[in-house]
Motif scaffolding. Sequence first.
Motif, PDB file in Angstrom:
ATOM      1  N   VAL A  64       0.860  -1.187   0.000  1.00 28.11           N
ATOM      2  CA  VAL A  64       0.000   0.000   0.000  1.00 28.11           C
ATOM      3  C   VAL A  64       0.892   1.231   0.000  1.00 28.11           C
ATOM      4  O   VAL A  64       1.834   1.329   0.787  1.00 28.11           O
ATOM      5  N   ALA A  65       0.571   2.154  -0.879  1.00 26.07           N
ATOM      6  CA  ALA A  65       1.266   3.444  -0.918  1.00 26.07           C
ATOM      7  C   ALA A  65       0.217   4.536  -0.777  1.00 26.07           C
ATOM      8  O   ALA A  65      -0.823   4.502  -1.446  1.00 26.07           O
ATOM      9  N   LEU A  66       0.475   5.471   0.126  1.00 23.52           N
ATOM     10  CA  LEU A  66      -0.402   6.626   0.334  1.00 23.52           C
ATOM     11  C   LEU A  66       0.392   7.885   0.060  1.00 23.52           C
ATOM     12  O   LEU A  66       1.565   7.983   0.419  1.00 23.52           O
ATOM     13  N   ARG A  67      -0.277   8.853  -0.541  1.00 22.45           N
ATOM     14  CA  ARG A  67       0.376  10.124  -0.819  1.00 22.45           C
ATOM     15  C   ARG A  67      -0.626  11.241  -0.560  1.00 22.45           C
ATOM     16  O   ARG A  67      -1.762  11.182  -1.010  1.00 22.45           O
ATOM     17  N   LEU A  68      -0.176  12.245   0.175  1.00 24.37           N
ATOM     18  CA  LEU A  68      -0.962  13.464   0.368  1.00 24.37           C
ATOM     19  C   LEU A  68      -0.498  14.445  -0.690  1.00 24.37           C
ATOM     20  O   LEU A  68       0.666  14.849  -0.711  1.00 24.37           O
ATOM     21  N   ARG A  69      -1.392  14.777  -1.597  1.00 22.49           N
ATOM     22  CA  ARG A  69      -1.068  15.716  -2.674  1.00 22.49           C
ATOM     23  C   ARG A  69      -2.131  16.813  -2.644  1.00 22.49           C
ATOM     24  O   ARG A  69      -3.281  16.569  -2.960  1.00 22.49           O
ATOM     25  N   GLY A  70      -1.696  17.999  -2.195  1.00 29.28           N
ATOM     26  CA  GLY A  70      -2.650  19.098  -2.053  1.00 29.28           C
ATOM     27  C   GLY A  70      -3.695  18.742  -1.019  1.00 29.28           C
ATOM     28  O   GLY A  70      -3.377  18.435   0.118  1.00 29.28           O
ATOM     29  N   ARG A  71      -4.920  18.714  -1.442  1.00 29.87           N
ATOM     30  CA  ARG A  71      -6.024  18.372  -0.543  1.00 29.87           C
ATOM     31  C   ARG A  71      -6.633  17.026  -0.877  1.00 29.87           C
ATOM     32  O   ARG A  71      -7.831  16.802  -0.686  1.00 29.87           O
ATOM     33  N   SER A  72      -5.799  16.114  -1.372  1.00 31.80           N
ATOM     34  CA  SER A  72      -6.255  14.762  -1.711  1.00 31.80           C
ATOM     35  C   SER A  72      -5.289  13.722  -1.160  1.00 31.80           C
ATOM     36  O   SER A  72      -4.084  13.940  -1.135  1.00 31.80           O
ATOM     37  N   ILE A  73      -5.851  12.604  -0.770  1.00 31.17           N
ATOM     38  CA  ILE A  73      -5.074  11.418  -0.432  1.00 31.17           C
ATOM     39  C   ILE A  73      -5.168  10.515  -1.649  1.00 31.17           C
ATOM     40  O   ILE A  73      -6.265  10.195  -2.117  1.00 31.17           O
ATOM     41  N   GLU A  74      -4.029  10.111  -2.177  1.00 33.55           N
ATOM     42  CA  GLU A  74      -3.980   9.163  -3.284  1.00 33.55           C
ATOM     43  C   GLU A  74      -3.466   7.845  -2.732  1.00 33.55           C
ATOM     44  O   GLU A  74      -2.480   7.819  -1.986  1.00 33.55           O
TER      45      GLU A  74
END
Length: 136
Positions: A64-74
């Motif tokens: 699992v990879a999570l990324r906070l980009r701006g106002r979104s969690i990818e």
Amino acid sequence: MVFERSHFRADPVSVRAALQRFEQGSVLGPLGADHRDCVLLVLAEVLNNVAEHAYAGDAGPVAVALRLRGRSIEARVVDRGGVAPALGIGRACDPLALPEGGFGTGLIRTLASGICQESRMGCNILQFRMDVDNVA
């Protein structure tokens, strides 16, 4: 941009431990409780689908990879199990035709956006995005 990843076995104990790590981690930890809980709920449903359907109860590897980009969690979830049940992306589907009534699938489809599900080179890959508006 904040990034976090984890590799573990798709069994109930390992999934729960991974969710607890993500809850306190660098991506979800700073979120408000409501947004963090929604992301964790979707992740739990996805990972339970991997354990129950893709691996049919046998504990196999998952990443699992999570990324906070701006106002979104990818999020990106990769496993090597059998073909996971399709989420019916981009079309209406009969929930009763889905495994276990499709309640988890409906939850994922309702809370997440940008859902992309594919099988490639022996891997199931599921990506999704969730908007968050209260990053601490």
